[in-house]
Design a protein around this motif. Structure first.
Motif, PDB file in Angstrom:
ATOM      1  N   TYR B  28       0.838  -1.190   0.000  1.00 49.46           N
ATOM      2  CA  TYR B  28       0.000   0.000   0.000  1.00 49.46           C
ATOM      3  C   TYR B  28       0.872   1.238   0.000  1.00 49.46           C
ATOM      4  O   TYR B  28       2.038   1.197   0.423  1.00 49.46           O
ATOM      5  CB  TYR B  28      -0.894   0.011   1.246  1.00 49.46           C
ATOM      6  N   LEU B  29       0.304   2.333  -0.428  1.00 46.04           N
ATOM      7  CA  LEU B  29       1.038   3.601  -0.450  1.00 46.04           C
ATOM      8  C   LEU B  29       1.583   3.937   0.942  1.00 46.04           C
ATOM      9  O   LEU B  29       2.700   4.447   1.070  1.00 46.04           O
ATOM     10  CB  LEU B  29       0.100   4.702  -0.955  1.00 46.04           C
ATOM     11  N   LYS B  30       0.807   3.611   1.952  1.00 51.20           N
ATOM     12  CA  LYS B  30       1.266   3.927   3.312  1.00 51.20           C
ATOM     13  C   LYS B  30       2.576   3.230   3.658  1.00 51.20           C
ATOM     14  O   LYS B  30       3.379   3.749   4.424  1.00 51.20           O
ATOM     15  CB  LYS B  30       0.203   3.510   4.349  1.00 51.20           C
TER      16      LYS B  30
ATOM     17  N   PRO C 211      -5.422   6.012   1.578  1.00 51.16           N
ATOM     18  CA  PRO C 211      -5.502   4.668   2.140  1.00 51.16           C
ATOM     19  C   PRO C 211      -6.576   3.794   1.476  1.00 51.16           C
ATOM     20  O   PRO C 211      -6.515   2.589   1.542  1.00 51.16           O
ATOM     21  CB  PRO C 211      -5.875   4.915   3.609  1.00 51.16           C
ATOM     22  N   TYR C 212      -7.574   4.430   0.862  1.00 42.89           N
ATOM     23  CA  TYR C 212      -8.678   3.681   0.261  1.00 42.89           C
ATOM     24  C   TYR C 212      -9.404   4.631  -0.684  1.00 42.89           C
ATOM     25  O   TYR C 212      -8.945   5.734  -0.946  1.00 42.89           O
ATOM     26  CB  TYR C 212      -9.602   3.172   1.382  1.00 42.89           C
ATOM     27  N   GLU C 371      -2.505  10.798   6.933  1.00 43.00           N
ATOM     28  CA  GLU C 371      -1.602  10.658   8.070  1.00 43.00           C
ATOM     29  C   GLU C 371      -2.029   9.498   8.975  1.00 43.00           C
ATOM     30  O   GLU C 371      -1.215   8.658   9.332  1.00 43.00           O
ATOM     31  CB  GLU C 371      -1.620  11.964   8.868  1.00 43.00           C
ATOM     32  N   GLU C 372      -3.313   9.445   9.291  1.00 42.92           N
ATOM     33  CA  GLU C 372      -3.736   8.527  10.353  1.00 42.92           C
ATOM     34  C   GLU C 372      -4.610   7.366   9.902  1.00 42.92           C
ATOM     35  O   GLU C 372      -4.842   6.434  10.658  1.00 42.92           O
ATOM     36  CB  GLU C 372      -4.472   9.310  11.460  1.00 42.92           C
ATOM     37  N   GLY C 373      -5.118   7.435   8.685  1.00 37.57           N
ATOM     38  CA  GLY C 373      -5.976   6.344   8.215  1.00 37.57           C
ATOM     39  C   GLY C 373      -5.169   5.078   8.028  1.00 37.57           C
ATOM     40  O   GLY C 373      -4.031   5.112   7.578  1.00 37.57           O
ATOM     41  N   ARG C 385     -13.162   5.639  14.649  1.00 43.48           N
ATOM     42  CA  ARG C 385     -12.072   5.106  15.477  1.00 43.48           C
ATOM     43  C   ARG C 385     -11.467   6.189  16.357  1.00 43.48           C
ATOM     44  O   ARG C 385     -11.209   5.982  17.542  1.00 43.48           O
ATOM     45  CB  ARG C 385     -10.999   4.488  14.566  1.00 43.48           C
ATOM     46  N   ASN C 386     -11.231   7.366  15.782  1.00 42.99           N
ATOM     47  CA  ASN C 386     -10.547   8.432  16.528  1.00 42.99           C
ATOM     48  C   ASN C 386     -11.496   9.461  17.143  1.00 42.99           C
ATOM     49  O   ASN C 386     -11.063  10.306  17.914  1.00 42.99           O
ATOM     50  CB  ASN C 386      -9.571   9.178  15.620  1.00 42.99           C
TER      51      ASN C 386
END
Lengths: 382, 83, 437
Positions: B28-30, C211-212, C371-373, C385-386
């Motif tokens: 994944y990109l992350k 992320p998606y 950043e956080e996903g 979640r957060n």
């Protein structure tokens, strides 16, 4: 067949390449009456099922004829729609979010010939090509997904279930007798490419068996860490097994209790096929809406846990849908959406009036939100 | 804005990290952000996409998500050949 | 003579609703006949084989397609979905059957010239089957071979001045209702904003950035015809802040039966004469309306803009003049943690070119999520979640009572150290001077 080049040079893919241009700007496609009156519309009226007029502060009017269409559409049929638009509508037409086609004319005298032309066109086998309807307090076209025509994880067909359902609901496509509009949606697996979670009635394809594992080929065709990571519920673990010939192979194991049958592992790993004749079928959901009118938008609820696939026409499914529509039509107050009606009479009465058996599957047991769907009051109906 | 290290070093770091990963060819990109932890995510995204244009990396899409790996590497590459 | 016998799906040719099977056969026949002498670039019998493989699925009750993840056009991470048939020897015409998503023009208006030109490309280089349109809004070109992907993309960009749509972890093709172009309810130009955001974020649309998946949808009013509130990570729903405009004469005309209520939407049944008390005043969710002495009054501060009264009496009532959007975030289909309807983020924002305020918000949401996903976590799931407090903080938005249905019913408030005077570090010895051990 001789290869016809577009001008693309595979050896130099960047040569003359155009990218990141986006779609053409929408206003190039406006019919003149739309271009002239944009932002100036005063009101509209549905003259008859499938026919609308919008009136502008300039005094101009635009008459729209809305027709249903299968989402799966051939270029031959699109060209026929274009031919109609050329003949009646100065070469303009539009599609709606729900796969209908809209033909617009700028005066009332052009309306009748357009309507007749559209209504007269049928496929050789007898179905309409462009049936008028889909307006007001009725049932419009079903938005749906690909199903067996193109998807690798469907639990049912999409085009077929939709065709079978729309045939049964066709009168309500061409009528406006319901208490409010009723939106039907279809998605062929729980990934819901067709986001059916807020529809009055939703048809959902559903698998009931975890994937099979093709142990002999899995490690040759798939990367095990990717198959493991694909699972949203962490039901897949790396494992080893012995093939009948004694060969030891690396493979994966699926924890059947955790599997939600989403098929995401099959997408990543073709050695984990999911489809199953007996396992796959239909879930029916009901009572969702997206409009903010009167009540807030709400989710559809599961009302039938499983109906087997009865292709080609899914008679149990369509009969159940028809019963829901009729019970709603007979019992709901004017302006009440199906979900508002079910909430007013109580879901226990919904099952009774729709003659649907309530089963234990319909009690939510998925994570925290489940608690809020159980009954925490002594108020209920016998 | 922009990378704090030179572009080639960033690309080399990515390629070397990918080559070290065993049994898994797509990320994944992350995961790429972690390969260059001191860089801004948007800059890492840019360099990864740049490396796809240079045919060092390639995308793999599930339809709903995208993964990225070294071009031609991985077991799916062989199953999808023979067009 | 059909190439494959299809007795099961043939049963989907009867009945009134347009039959996709009849339509597929029409295309199969058209290709076989080839009146225009086209040098088809993929097998001429592709539609015959599509009918054949579909019949096989109807026989088995199982799909016969496999996913392919690598195919695409050079440099783009989205817009193409790879498909392969799992019975390629039986159905060679659809052995490779990839989909291309073409970004639709905002509002889905077309000229026949544009559609015909597009169909000509697709007839030459693809199956001739489409979806008008896919669930996200794209024109879907259904079924072609790998070598044709670049050729089609080259034709699309060079001849049609049109680009592909999104798929994968990209910004998905934004979509909108037809807005002010033909609707009196629209509170902003949905097409303009949708088009502008599509152009502004082309890089995010074509190359994986997130992320998606991430979706924008633009609805002109709270009727939500494109389902923005249910289907987009960031939903823009038109609204207004001032008075609903009332034409008292037209109200009287509705009451007197001269005007058809509901713009004729309920004309299929005799519901009796229009009763403004019962049908409008009585159904107003906030009870903010009154009709007395032939005059309709709306107490604007109490109105929640549900659209009901306007829908019932469109010739008498019009949305206000101080228009803008309400922005909600996080809507998604159920996978995996359950479906979400959008949560209110910005109660009101003016929509004015060059849309700086919109861009600023979008980019704050993206920065937070990037950043956080987690991988494959939608924005809505990250918010769950957060927490919503964190989302507001990351978007630099002040918490408002509008953000909640009701305040929390548990007192477990997690205070930040800086919010409590003196902080968390205390001197226990100082404390012990006054409190024995």
């Amino acid at each position: 067949m001789a290869f016809i080049s577009s001008g693309y040079n595979p050896d130099k893919p960047m040569e003359n390449r155009i990218t990141d241009i986006g779609p053409k700007k929408f206003d190039q496609f406006y019919p003149p009456v739309i271009a002239k009156n944009k932002g100036k519309w005063l009101y509209h009226e549905i003259l008859e099922p499938g026919v609308l007029v919008h009136v502008s502060e300039t005094g101009d009017e635009v008459y729209t004829v809305r027709v249903g269409a299968a989402r799966l559409m051939s270029i031959t049929l699109i060209r026929e729609a274009c031919e109609i638009a050329d003949k009646h509508c100065d070469g303009c037409l539009r599609f709606t979010t729900r796969n209908n086609i809209e033909f617009m004319v700028d005066s009332k005298d052009k309306l009748e010939p357009l309507k007749q032309d559209l209504a007269s066109r049928k496929f050789d086998a007898g179905s309409y090509k462009f049936p008028l309807g889909g307006t007001g307090a009725g049932i419009t076209n079903i938005v749906h997904t690909q199903g067996w025509i193109h998807c690798h994880t469907p639990a049912t067909d999409a085009s077929g279930t939709v065709k079978a359902t729309m045939d049964v609901l066709f009168d309500d496509f061409q009528n406006m007798r319901l208490p409010a509009k009723l939106r039907v949606s279809m998605a062929c697996c729980l990934n819901m490419c067709g986001a059916v979670h807020c529809s009055d009635i939703a048809i959902l394809g559903y698998h009931r068996k975890p994937p099979m594992i093709d142990h002999e080929y899995l490690n040759k065709m798939c990367e095990i860490p990717l198959a493991v990571a694909a699972c949203p519920t962490a039901a897949i673990k790396p494992s080893k097994t012995e093939l009948p010939d004694g060969t030891k192979v690396n493979t994966v194991a699926v924890n059947a209790d955790r599997c939600m049958y989403c098929g995401n592992c099959y997408t990543m790993c073709p050695s984990m096929p999911l489809a199953d004749t007996e396992g796959d079928g239909i879930v029916l959901m009901a009572g969702g809406k997206i409009s903010n009118r009167i009540s807030a938008p709400k989710f559809s609820k599961c009302v039938v846990a499983f109906i087997p696939n009865e292709q080609p026409r899914w008679p149990t499914m369509t009969a159940t849908i028809k019963r829901m529509v009729e019970a709603y039509a007979n019992d709901a107050n004017k302006y009440e959406r199906l979900g508002d009606w079910a909430e007013r009479i109580g879901w226990e009465k919904f099952f009774e009036k729709c003659e649907i058996e309530f089963t234990h599957h319909l009690i939510d047991d998925f994570r925290d939100a489940a608690y809020y769907t159980w009954r925490q009051t002594t108020q209920f109906k016998f | 804005m922009g990378l704090t290290i030179d572009e080639q070093t960033a690309k080399d770091t990515i390629v070397e990290t990918l080559k070290k990963k065993k049994g898994k060819s797509k990320f994944y990109l992350k995961d790429y952000y972690k390969m260059l932890p001191d860089e801004k995510m948007r800059d890492v995204k840019k360099i990864v996409n740049q490396m796809v244009r240079e045919e060092v990396l390639e995308y793999w899409s599930s339809g709903s998500t995208t993964m990225i790996g070294l071009k031609g590497v991985g077991k799916q590459a062989t199953t999808e050949e023979g067009e | 003579m059909a190439k494959h016998e299809t007795p099961l799906i043939d049963q989907l040719e009867s009945g009134p609703w347009p039959s996709f099977v009849s339509d597929l056969k029409l295309e199969a026949a058209s290709r076989a006949k080839n009146e225009n002498g086209i040098d088809y670039q993929i097998p001429v019998d592709v539609c015959d084989d599509l009918l054949g493989v579909l019949e096989l699925s109807y026989k088995h009750g199982r799909t016969h397609w496999k996913h392919g993840g690598i195919v695409g056009v050079f440099g783009y991470g989205g817009g193409v979905i790879g498909r392969y048939c799992d019975q390629p020897e039986m159905f060679p015409g659809v052995a490779h059957f990839h989909t291309m998503r073409v970004n639709q023009p905002s509002g889905k208006y077309y000229t026949t010239k544009f559609l015909n030109d597009l169909m000509n490309i697709w007839e030459l280089r693809g199956s001739g089957m489409t979806n008008m349109h896919g669930a996200t809004g794209d024109i879907v070109l259904l079924g072609t071979t790998t070598p044709q992907l670049e050729e089609i993309f080259f034709d699309l960009t060079h001849k049609m001045n049109t680009d592909l749509g999104g798929s994968g972890s990209n910004l998905r093709t934004p979509s909108c209702c037809l807005g002010t172009s033909r609707c009196e309810y629209a509170c902003y130009d949905t097409q303009e904003l949708c088009h502008s955001m599509t152009q502004e974020y082309q890089d995010e649309l074509h190359r994986p950035a997130f992320p998606y998946k991430f979706k924008f949808k633009f609805d002109g009013c709270p009727n939500c015809c494109v389902a923005a509130i249910a289907r987009s990570d960031l939903s823009f729903v038109g609204t207004w802040r001032d008075d609903i405009r009332i034409d008292q004469e037209a109200v009287k005309a509705y009451v007197g039966g001269e005007l058809k209520p509901n713009a004729g939407a309920h004309a299929g049944r005799n519901w009796g004469p229009f009763d403004i008390q019962k049908e409008v005043i009585g159904l107003c969710p906030t009870g903010c309306m009154r009709y007395e002495g032939g005059k309709l009054e709306i107490n604007t501060p109490e109105c929640t803009r549900c659209m009901h009264c306007i829908n019932v009496m469109p010739r008498a009532l019009r949305v206000g003049l101080d228009k803008g959007v309400t922005i909600l975030c996080g809507a998604k289909a159920p996978i995996v943690d359950g479906a979400q309807i959008g949560t209110l983020l910005v109660p009101f924002m003016k929509i004015e070119e060059p849309y700086d305020e919109v861009h600023a918000l979008i980019e704050k949401v993206w920065d937070y999520w990037m950043e956080e996903g987690k991988n494959r976590e939608r924005v809505g799931e990250l918010i769950k979640r957060n927490g919503m407090q964190k989302m507001l903080e990351k978007c630099d938005l002040k918490a408002l009572p509008q953000h909640v249905q009701e305040p929390r019913s548990n007192p477990y408030i997690f205070w930040k150290e800086e919010e409590v005077p003196g902080g968390f570090q205390r001197d226990v010895n100082e404390f012990r001077k006054y409190h024995q051990r």
